[in-house]
Enzyme design. Structure first.
Site, mmCIF file in Angstrom:
data_model
loop_
_atom_site.group_PDB
_atom_site.id
_atom_site.type_symbol
_atom_site.label_atom_id
_atom_site.label_comp_id
_atom_site.label_asym_id
_atom_site.label_seq_id
_atom_site.Cartn_x
_atom_site.Cartn_y
_atom_site.Cartn_z
ATOM 1 C CB CYS A 1 -6.407 -10.664 -24.370
ATOM 2 S SG CYS A 1 -7.697 -9.679 -23.605
ATOM 3 N NE ARG B 1 -0.549 -11.184 -23.870
ATOM 4 C CZ ARG B 1 0.198 -10.093 -23.909
ATOM 5 N NH1 ARG B 1 1.466 -10.174 -23.643
ATOM 6 N NH2 ARG B 1 -0.322 -8.930 -24.227
ATOM 7 C CD1 TRP C 1 -6.972 -10.470 -16.413
ATOM 8 C CD2 TRP C 1 -7.147 -8.377 -17.170
ATOM 9 N NE1 TRP C 1 -6.931 -9.632 -15.337
ATOM 10 C CE2 TRP C 1 -7.038 -8.350 -15.759
ATOM 11 C CE3 TRP C 1 -7.271 -7.172 -17.855
ATOM 12 C CZ2 TRP C 1 -7.035 -7.161 -15.031
ATOM 13 C CZ3 TRP C 1 -7.271 -5.999 -17.132
ATOM 14 C CH2 TRP C 1 -7.146 -5.992 -15.736
ATOM 15 C CG ASN D 1 -3.954 -7.469 -25.863
ATOM 16 O OD1 ASN D 1 -4.496 -7.272 -24.785
ATOM 17 N ND2 ASN D 1 -2.652 -7.323 -26.041
ATOM 18 N N GLY D 2 -6.504 -5.181 -25.830
ATOM 19 C CA GLY D 2 -6.412 -3.737 -25.640
ATOM 20 C C GLY D 2 -7.771 -3.150 -25.309
ATOM 21 C CD GLU E 1 9.048 -8.566 -5.256
ATOM 22 O OE1 GLU E 1 8.337 -7.568 -5.447
ATOM 23 O OE2 GLU E 1 8.989 -9.586 -5.981
ATOM 24 C CE LYS F 1 6.106 -11.748 -6.274
ATOM 25 N NZ LYS F 1 6.821 -10.690 -6.856
ATOM 26 C CD GLU G 1 2.137 -10.902 -7.204
ATOM 27 O OE1 GLU G 1 1.494 -10.574 -8.199
ATOM 28 O OE2 GLU G 1 3.376 -10.786 -7.154
ATOM 29 C CG HIS H 1 8.431 7.978 12.433
ATOM 30 N ND1 HIS H 1 8.641 9.127 13.166
ATOM 31 C CD2 HIS H 1 9.663 7.533 12.062
ATOM 32 C CE1 HIS H 1 9.937 9.381 13.222
ATOM 33 N NE2 HIS H 1 10.592 8.417 12.560
ATOM 34 C CE LYS I 1 5.182 -12.726 -15.833
ATOM 35 N NZ LYS I 1 5.758 -12.592 -14.479
HETATM 36 O O1 M6R Z 1 6.077 -6.807 -17.003
HETATM 37 P P1 M6R Z 1 6.442 -5.788 -15.969
HETATM 38 O O2 M6R Z 1 7.730 -6.081 -15.300
HETATM 39 O O3 M6R Z 1 6.385 -4.377 -16.473
HETATM 40 O O4 M6R Z 1 5.299 -5.913 -14.860
HETATM 41 C C1 M6R Z 1 5.244 -5.009 -13.800
HETATM 42 C C2 M6R Z 1 4.275 -5.469 -12.740
HETATM 43 O O5 M6R Z 1 2.980 -5.570 -13.273
HETATM 44 C C3 M6R Z 1 4.679 -6.833 -12.144
HETATM 45 O O6 M6R Z 1 5.951 -6.797 -11.594
HETATM 46 C C4 M6R Z 1 3.667 -7.249 -11.049
HETATM 47 O O7 M6R Z 1 3.759 -6.396 -9.956
HETATM 48 C C5 M6R Z 1 3.901 -8.700 -10.640
HETATM 49 N N1 M6R Z 1 2.660 -9.411 -10.574
HETATM 50 C C6 M6R Z 1 4.541 -8.832 -9.311
HETATM 51 O O8 M6R Z 1 4.776 -10.151 -8.955
#
Ligand code: M6R
Length: 615
Positions: free
Chosen positions: A2, A27, A76, A102-103, A484, A488, A491, A507, A610
């Site tokens: 959060c 966040r 969150w 937060n937590g 990657e 992208k 998500e 395979h 995030k």
């Molecule tokens: O803040 P961080 O780089 O540790 O975050 C790691 C992942 O949570 C982050 O890269 C996540 O996979 C992204 N949403 C990807 O776009």
């Protein structure tokens, strides 16, 4: 997971809190709320489920009295759904105290039972309200918010940042943290608290990071920090390198679009001052030079996009420094009893520096006697603070949930590290070092060229707006890029997407190919091994023969793919190791444009946050 903000000063708290929440909304955005002690000394709160916009509309329609002390939260959800009742702040001491969290408080059931038995009532399903009620009880016993915090924190298990205000102590905000972030912003006659510096950067760049297991109290003109046992802790100020503009959207359609466009600068800044006359020199790692000479193995721990940057870097570090490098997802790493000792360097990669899985992996590694190095984008974050050394990426604040500029900055920083390590260990001659450094220095300009492909990619994304599944293939350093690209698309566009190592196709995955199936293929640089290049071209022919629609990401001038690809997206020619820094960009742009074509929110995709600060 959060965002939390606090303010005390002489200006209206509400604007400061809401401005901070706007910057921290990445966040979490399930609900938002604020609490303010108004000019008559009364505590008022307002909280709403939904994005911050809903709270703003509510406050506009029904204004709340303002004051000079307040706290704010963007949530969150972990315990309890995203409802108004579960939104923060939560109240204690018969509505005179407000708390945000937060937590996760792991022992909240036991604490709640204890409080219910004493006659306390609860109005939410959250673990956080338990902390509010407990703090209220301890405040009544002590009459002092700081002392009450001291009593409460010892009772809580888990991870938390807590902020609270009490109407009997206006002009005071108290916070505490364990394994969750908290930073103080030092103003002129006012002070701020935030989950990260973005919360207050428009007001001040002077900051203080609150350490693990510490309590902080701020007034308009003072700050004091103690540890959980009450002992004073020295306040260490640092200057935030970001400016307010960098944390803003600045005319782009989304933060993601802005951040994609900032990639040349993100890499240039990450390299700045770290290469002199063809040699990489990382002065920030001087303190661990002996460690770097003596280690026999490297383990990179990270999650999501950061893990893929680690996978790319493995190829470079092994080639340059001749050391074995493993890359492991942080959450898998510490549960399999990895073999660790002082001959191992564990490198964590994290944009936020707050990812709980990675933080725990770092702590595990340190406890097992390994050396730890953090590659991080956020000053004052927890992971760098928990590591023996830190190499900052300088991508600037990344706000969009999907990581873009952080990826290229991470690869650049890890490559700098690889060259630095090779120089220390004498595994690379001067000419090869200079070649590596020059390869990196050429990237910002080449990235600017890749961005020019934006319009074509947007068109492609529009044509493909109804696509239900997309595959990505890559080999060697192209493999993590394929992973990657798939992440992208998943998500952002909520499309089923898979990345495969091209050699693995035969395979099993080739069974997925049917007429019309779109497949992105990252074609290796023709400047590298001809064998690798020709194998990928063969893979393209294999899938094309089965009806796949091939979209090749290929270097300028590489004509070998033309007969077999339906679309070719060009990236500037680069040596193979540097190609991922370029070929990832069209995939980022494609995912963003496809999500936009579907009318989706690219900055805040569903179900995500995030910074994932829970395990
Ligand atoms: O803040 P961080 O780089 O540790 O975050 C790691 C992942 O949570 C982050 O890269 C996540 O996979 C992204 N949403 C990807 O776009």
């Amino acid at each position: 997971m959060c965002g939390i903000v606090g303010y005390v000063g002489s200006r209206g708290a509400q604007d400061n809190l809401l401005g901070g929440l706007r910057r921290l909304e990445y966040r979490g955005y399930d609900s938002a709320g604020i609490a303010v002690i108004d000019e008559h000394g009364t505590l008022d709160i307002r909280k709403k489920s939904g994005k911050l916009r809903v709270l703003l509309e509510d406050l506009a329609a029904h204004p709340m009295a303002d004051g000079a002390t307040g706290i704010g939260h963007t949530r969150w959800a972990t315990h309890g759904g995203p409802t108004d009742a579960n939104a923060h702040p939560h109240l204690g001491d018969d509505g005179k105290l407000a708390l945000i969290h937060n937590g996760i408080i792991e022992n909240f059931f036991a604490l709640k039972d204890e409080l219910v038995a004493e006659g306390y009532e609860f109005s939410s399903d959250t673990d956080s309200e338990v902390a509010a009620v407990l703090l209220g009880r301890e405040y009544r016993a002590t009459g002092d918010l700081v002392e009450a915090f001291g009593r409460v924190v010892g009772r809580l298990n888990g991870a938390f940042t807590l902020l609270a205000i009490h109407q009997e102590q206006p002009g005071l905000v108290v916070g505490a943290r364990r394994n969750s972030p908290l930073v103080v912003g030092l103003g002129n006659g006012e002070n701020f608290l935030g989950s990260d510096v973005a919360a207050f950067i428009e007001h001040t760049r002077r900051a203080v990071a609150v350490g693990h297991d510490q309590i902080v109290a701020i007034t308009a003109d003072g700050i004091s920090i103690t540890d959980f046992s009450g002992a004073m802790v020295p306040v260490e100020e640092f200057e935030v390198a970001w400016d307010a503009e960098a944390a803003d959207k600045g005319g782009w359609s989304s933060f993601m679009a802005k951040e994609i466009s900032e990639q040349p600068e993100a890499v240039a800044n990450t390299l700045a001052g770290r290469i002199t006359a063809g040699r990489v020199d990382l002065t920030e790692l001087a303190g661990i030079a002996d460690v770097l000479r003596s280690i026999t193995r490297i383990v990179i721990v990270a999650c999501g996009t950061a893990a893929y940057s680690g996978m790319v870097a493995k190829y470079a570090i092994e080639k340059w420094a001749k050391l074995p490098v493993e890359v492991e997802l942080s959450h898998e790493f510490r549960y399999r009893e990895p073999v660790l000792d002082s001959s191992v360097l564990v490198i964590s990669v994290s944009q936020s520096g707050e990812t709980m899985d990675t933080l725990m992996a770092v702590k595990y590694a340190a406890e097992a006697g390994a050396h730890t190095l953090s590659v991080c984008n956020t000053q004052g974050a927890t992971i760098p603070r928990e590591s023996s050394a830190v190499l900052y990426t300088r991508a600037g604040p990344e706000v969009a949930v999907a990581s873009t500029k952080a990826f290229v900055a991470q690869v650049a920083a890890l490559y700098l590290f690889g060259l630095h390590l090779a120089a220390l260990r004498g595994t690379l001659g001067d000419a090869e070092q200079a070649e590596g450094a020059a390869g990196l220095q050429a990237i910002p300009e080449k990235l600017t060229e890749v961005l020019l492909e934006g319009e074509r990619i947007e068109q492609l994304a529009h044509w493909m707006a109804d696509t239900r599944a997309v595959l990505f293939l890559g080999r060697h350093v192209g493999y993590p890029v394929a992973l990657e690209g798939a992440l992208k698309l998943k998500e952002l566009a909520y499309i089923h997407a898979e990345g495969f190592a091209a050699g693995e196709l035969k395979h099993g995955p080739i069974a997925l190919i049917e007429p019309g199936q779109p497949v992105f293929v990252i074609v290796p640089s023709p400047l590298g091994s001809e064998l690798i290049h020709s194998k990928v071209v063969s893979n393209i022919q294999e899938i094309r023969a089965r009806g796949a629609r091939v979209i090749a990401i290929a270097a300028a001038g590489d004509v070998s793919v033309l007969p077999f690809a339906d679309e070719v997206i060009r990236v500037p020619l680069a040596e193979p190791l540097f190609e991922p820094l370029l070929s990832v960009v069209p995939l980022q742009m494609f995912a963003m444009r496809l999500a936009e074509a579907k009318g989706l929110d690219v900055d805040q995709p569903r179900n995500l946050a995030k910074s994932v600060t829970v395990e």
